[in-house]
Design an enzyme around this catalytic site. Structure first.
Site, PDB file in Angstrom:
ATOM      1  N   CYS A  97       0.817  -1.211   0.000  1.00 48.15           N
ATOM      2  CA  CYS A  97       0.000   0.000   0.000  1.00 48.15           C
ATOM      3  C   CYS A  97       0.856   1.269   0.000  1.00 48.15           C
ATOM      4  O   CYS A  97       0.394   2.335  -0.380  1.00 48.15           O
ATOM      5  CB  CYS A  97      -0.961   0.003   1.180  1.00 48.15           C
ATOM      6  SG  CYS A  97      -0.191  -0.412   2.729  1.00 48.15           S
ATOM      7  N   HIS A 149      18.898   0.911  -3.300  1.00 54.83           N
ATOM      8  CA  HIS A 149      17.495   1.190  -3.035  1.00 54.83           C
ATOM      9  C   HIS A 149      16.792  -0.049  -2.466  1.00 54.83           C
ATOM     10  O   HIS A 149      16.075   0.032  -1.476  1.00 54.83           O
ATOM     11  CB  HIS A 149      16.798   1.680  -4.302  1.00 54.83           C
ATOM     12  CG  HIS A 149      15.342   1.999  -4.091  1.00 54.83           C
ATOM     13  ND1 HIS A 149      14.933   3.074  -3.357  1.00 54.83           N
ATOM     14  CD2 HIS A 149      14.215   1.344  -4.477  1.00 54.83           C
ATOM     15  CE1 HIS A 149      13.605   3.088  -3.306  1.00 54.83           C
ATOM     16  NE2 HIS A 149      13.145   2.046  -3.983  1.00 54.83           N
TER      17      HIS A 149
END
Lengths: 280, 433
Positions: free
Chosen positions: B51, B103
Site C-alpha cells: 500500500c 534502493h
C-alpha cells in the site's frame, strides 16, 4: 613467584571491575548494541580468568603454609573476594544476568587490593585452629557474606531501574538492567541463601568452640554479637516480606542496610573492638 | 552486459491516487512476469506492490545501457496501467545498477519506510520475491540480489537498534509493563472507561500474556458490553476503588471531569494488595488519576504525555540509528555491486583462458608427436607453453579486473569486445555461483 601471581590476579580484577562498571555506564540504546556486547564479554571473561588465578593463588598459598590460609587479613580478604566471585559466577550461570558484576566486582577488587597491600605479612596459625572445622566455618560464613553482597547488588539494580521508570523518558532506553520483578526476586533469593549459609556457619562455629576445643562460650565476643545482629537484620527482612509484604523498594533498602552490617561485622569489629576472631 | 534497473513509486514521492493506479494485484504480477518472459527484453523481474509502494526490479541483458533498460520498464508500466508518460515521469523514480541495489537494501531494511524500523516490509519483499520465483521470474542475478538484501536486513537488525523501542503509545505501555513485572503472564489489567486507545492497549497487553481483564464503568451495562470484547469481568465503578485490588495494570480513559483515582484510597488498596506493583496508565484528558499517586510505593503512573515522550525518544533513537544503518547499506550495496561485476566478467575470463590453454595444448601435442623428445625436454616445453599463455593473458586480465574494481562503466564494452574478437562462446549460465 606467588607474589607475581597475586599481582597479575589483582590487575585482572581491576580490569574486570572497570569493564563491568563501564558496561553499566552505557546508557543509550545504540551504544548498548554496538559496544556493550564486547565490553560485557571482556568483563565477564576477565572475571572468569581472575577467578581462576585467584583460586590457583589461594591453593598455592595453602600448600606453602601447610594449612588453610585464614590467619591474616591477607588470607581473609583474598578468600572474601574468592567467595564473592564464586557466588557471582554461579548466579550468572543460573540467570545470565551479567550486570550484577557491575556491583559486586568492585567489592571483590577492593578486597583483593587490601589483601595485596598486606601481602608481605604472614602469621602462623595456632595449632588448635589447624583443622577442617576452621575451613568449614569460614567458608560458610564467607559464602554467606558473598550471597548478601549479591543481594545488595540486586537491591542497587532495583533502585536504579525504579528511578528510571519514575523518570519516564529513559525508562526503556536501557536494556541491561532487569525488570523490577526480577531484581527483587533474585535479591530475595540471595538473602535467603545468605541466611541459610550464615546460620550453618554460626552453628558449625559454636559446635567447634564448645564441643571440640572446649573453650567456654563467650557471648560478649564482638564478632559473635555483630554476626547475630547481621543475622537478625536479614531474618527480619525475610519475615517482613513474608508477613507484611515488604518487597521491592523496602527490600532493596534493607539489602543496603544488611550490606553495611556485613561490612561492620567483617571489618569494623576487627579494627575497633576486641574479639577472638581478629586477624593479625 | 546485464543491467539491473528498478522503477517505482512510494509514499515519499506520490499521493495515494497515483499509487493505487500503479498497484498490481497478485494475478497481475503473474501476468506481467509472464509478459516479460515472453517479450525477451527483460530476463528477470520482481514486482513489489504494497500500500505504500509499487516497484519493479528487473535485469535486462539485451540492451546497450541501463537507460534503455529503464525505458523498457517505463513503457511497460505506462502501457499496462494506461498511465501517461508525463505523470509516470513525475511520480516515479528510476534507479540503475548500484543505485538499484542500494534502493532495494534500503527498502528491505525499512530505511525507506514511513516508520523506520518497521518489520512488515521485509515480509512483503520476501513475498514478492517468492511470488516471482514461483512464476520463474527470477534468475541468477535477482536471486543473489534479493538473498543479499535479506541478509543485509538481518545484519541491520542485529547491529543497529532501528527496530527496537516502542513507537506507538500502546506498545510503549506494554514495554513499560514488562520493565516492571518482567512477564505479563498471570497479570490482571483493569480498564476504566471506554475508548479506542485504552482498548487497543488492553489488546496488546492481552496479546503479551495478560490473562485477566476487568472492565469498570459508571454503568454496569456499559461494562458488560466492553467486557465481552476481552472475555473480561465487568464491574461497577465505586469510588473506594475496591475493584482495583487484583489489578496489576490500570488503564483509565474516562471523560470524567475530576480525578477518579485519588492518592488516599489507592494507598489503602495498595496496602490491601500487599504492595504488589501497580502500573497505572492515564490516557484521559482531563486526567483521571491524581498525579500524587506516583508517590505511593510500587505505584507507577504514566499519563498520555509521558507515554508520548517515551515514544518520541524512541523515534529519535531510531532516527539516529538510521544514519548508521544507511552507512551499512551503502557499504553492503557497493560490495555486492563489485562482486556482481566480477561475477559477470568471470565467465569471459574463464572462456578466454580455456581457449588459450586449449590452443597451447593442441600445438604442444602436435609438436611432441612430430619430434622425439626426452621426457625432461617434453616437460620443459609444456611448462614453457603454460608460462606463455599466462604471460600473454596477464595484462588484459589485470586491466579488465581493474576496470571492474574501479567501477569503470566501460568494462562492459571490454567484455563484449573480448567476446567478439576472440569469438568466445560465453554461455551466461552462472550455475556455479
Amino acid at each position: 613467584m606467588i607474589n607475581f601471581l597475586f599481582l597479575v590476579t589483582l590487575l585482572i580484577y581491576l580490569a574486570a571491575s572497570i569493564f563491568q562498571t563501564l558496561s553499566l555506564a552505557i546508557s543509550s540504546r545504540s551504544e548498548a548494541v554496538v559496544i556493550r556486547p564486547t565490553i560485557e564479554r571482556i568483563a565477564f571473561w576477565g572475571t572468569g580468568i581472575g577467578f581462576a588465578f585467584l583460586s590457583l593463588f589461594i591453593t598455592l598459598w595453602w600448600l606453602t603454609q601447610g594449612h588453610f590460609p585464614m590467619t591474616h587479613w591477607t588470607d581473609s580478604t583474598a578468600f572474601f573476594a574468592w567467595a564473592i566471585t564464586l557466588i557471582y559466577l554461579i548466579i550468572v550461570r543460573l540467570t545470565h544476568l551479567r550486570a550484577l558484576g557491575s556491583f559486586v566486582m568492585p567489592v571483590a577488587f577492593i578486597a583483593i587490593l587490601i589483601s595485596y597491600s598486606f601481602a608481605t605479612h604472614t602469621a602462623a596459625l595456632p595449632e588448635p585452629l589447624q583443622n577442617y572445622w576452621l575451613l568449614a566455618h569460614t567458608t560458610l560464613i564467607f559464602l554467606a557474606y558473598a550471597a548478601f553482597i549479591a543481594a545488595f547488588g540486586f537491591g542497587l539494580m532495583y533502585l536504579m531501574t525504579e528511578r528510571k521508570i519514575r523518570r519516564k523518558t529513559d525508562a526503556l532506553l536501557d536494556n541491561l538492567l532487569p525488570s523490577l520483578g526480577i531484581s527483587d526476586g533474585l535479591g530475595y533469593r540471595c538473602t535467603i541463601l545468605g541466611v541459610i549459609l550464615l546460620t550453618m556457619g554460626v552453628i558449625v562455629g559454636s559446635l567447634w568452640t564448645q564441643y571440640i576445643r572446649d573453650v567456654p562460650w563467650r557471648w560478649l565476643d564482638a564478632k559473635v554479637i555483630s554476626t547475630l545482629v547481621t543475622w537478625f537484620i536479614y531474618v527480619a527482612q525475610i519475615g517482613l516480606r513474608q508477613f507484611w509484604g515488604w518487597h521491592g523498594r523496602r527490600a532493596a533498602y534493607a539489602t543496603i542496610i544488611g550490606f553495611v552490617a556485613v561490612l561492620c561485622t567483617y571489618v569494623g569489629v576487627d579494627l575497633f573492638l576486641d574479639s577472638m576472631h581478629t586477624y593479625r | 552486459m546485464n543491467q539491473i534497473v528498478s522503477i517505482g513509486t512510494s509514499h515519499h514521492v506520490a499521493p495515494i491516487e497515483f499509487r493505487e493506479k500503479l498497484a498490481f494485484s497478485e494475478a497481475q504480477i503473474v501476468e506481467s512476469l509472464q509478459h516479460f518472459r515472453e517479450s525477451d527484453q527483460v530476463q528477470e523481474a520482481v514486482i513489489l506492490s504494497t500500500c505504500n509502494r509499487v516497484e519493479v526490479y528487473a535485469v535486462a541483458n539485451a540492451v546497450r545501457n541501463a537507460d534503455a533498460a529503464a525505458k523498457i520498464l517505463a513503457e511497460f508500466l505506462s502501457h499496462y496501467h494506461q498511465i501517461g508518460v508525463e505523470s509516470l515521469k513525475k511520480w516515479t523514480y528510476l534507479h540503475h545498477n548500484l543505485e538499484t541495489i542500494r534502493h532495494l537494501f534500503r527498502v528491505t531494511t525499512s530505511l525507506d519506510s514511513m516508520v523506520v524500523g518497521e518489520s512488515q516490509i521485509l515480509g512483503q519483499v520476501k513475498a514478492a520475491y517468492d511470488a516471482s520465483r514461483e512464476a520463474s521470474g527470477v534468475g541468477t542475478i535477482l536471486n543473489r540480489l534479493f538473498t543479499k538484501a535479506f541478509s543485509v536486513g538481518k545484519r541491520i537488525r542485529s547491529e543497529t537498534t532501528i527496530a527496537t523501542g516502542a513507537v506507538s503509545i500502546s506498545y510503549a505501555a506494554v514495554e513499560l509493563a514488562k520493565k516492571i513485572f518482567n512477564t505479563l503472564e498471570g497479570k490482571t489489567v483493569a480498564i476504566i472507561g471506554a475508548g479506542e486507545m485504552s482498548e487497543l492497549t488492553a489488546k496488546h497487553l492481552v496479546a503479551n500474556g495478560v490473562s485477566n481483564v476487568i472492565v469498570a464503568n459508571r454503568t454496569y451495562e456499559r461494562a458488560v458490553k466492553i467486557a465481552e470484547k476481552f472475555n473480561g469481568i465487568p464491574v461497577a465503578y465505586d469510588s473506594d476503588l475496591g475493584f482495583l485490588i487484583d489489578a496489576d495494570i490500570v488503564i483509565s480513559s474516562t471523560d470524567a471531569p475530576d480525578y477518579l483515582i485519588k492518592r488516599r484510597p489507592l494507598a489503602d488498596i495498595m496496602r490491601k494488595r500487599k504492595h504488589r506493583y501497580m502500573f497505572l496508565i492515564d490516557i484521559a484528558v482531563p486526567r483521571d488519576i491524581e498525579p500524587d499517586v506516583s508517590k505511593i510505593d510500587h505505584a507507577f503512573l504514566y499519563n498520555i504525555d509521558d507515554l508520548e515522550a517515551v515514544v518520541a525518544s524512541n523515534l529519535k533513537d531510531r532516527q539516529q540509528e538510521a544514519t548508521r544503518a544507511e552507512q551499512i547499506v551503502t557499504e553492503e550495496a557497493k560490495r555486492f555491486y563489485d562482486q556482481l561485476q566480477i561475477f559477470q566478467v568471470n565467465p569471459t575470463i574463464k572462456a578466454l583462458h580455456q581457449q588459450f590453454r586449449e590452443i597451447a595444448d593442441t600445438e604442444l601435442q602436435a609438436c611432441v608427436y612430430k619430434t622425439t623428445l626426452s621426457e625432461q625436454q617434453e616437460a620443459a616445453i609444456a611448462s614453457m607453453t603454460q608460462a606463455i599463455v599466462k604471460k600473454l593473458l596477464h595484462h588484459p586480465m589485470q586491466n579488465l579486473r581493474c576496470a571492474v574494481n574501479d567501477g569503470d562503466a566501460d568494462h562492459g564494452q571490454y567484455v563484449q569486445a573480448l567476446q567478439e574478437l576472440f569469438a568466445l562462446d560465453v554461455t551466461d549460465d552462472n550455475s556455479d555461483m
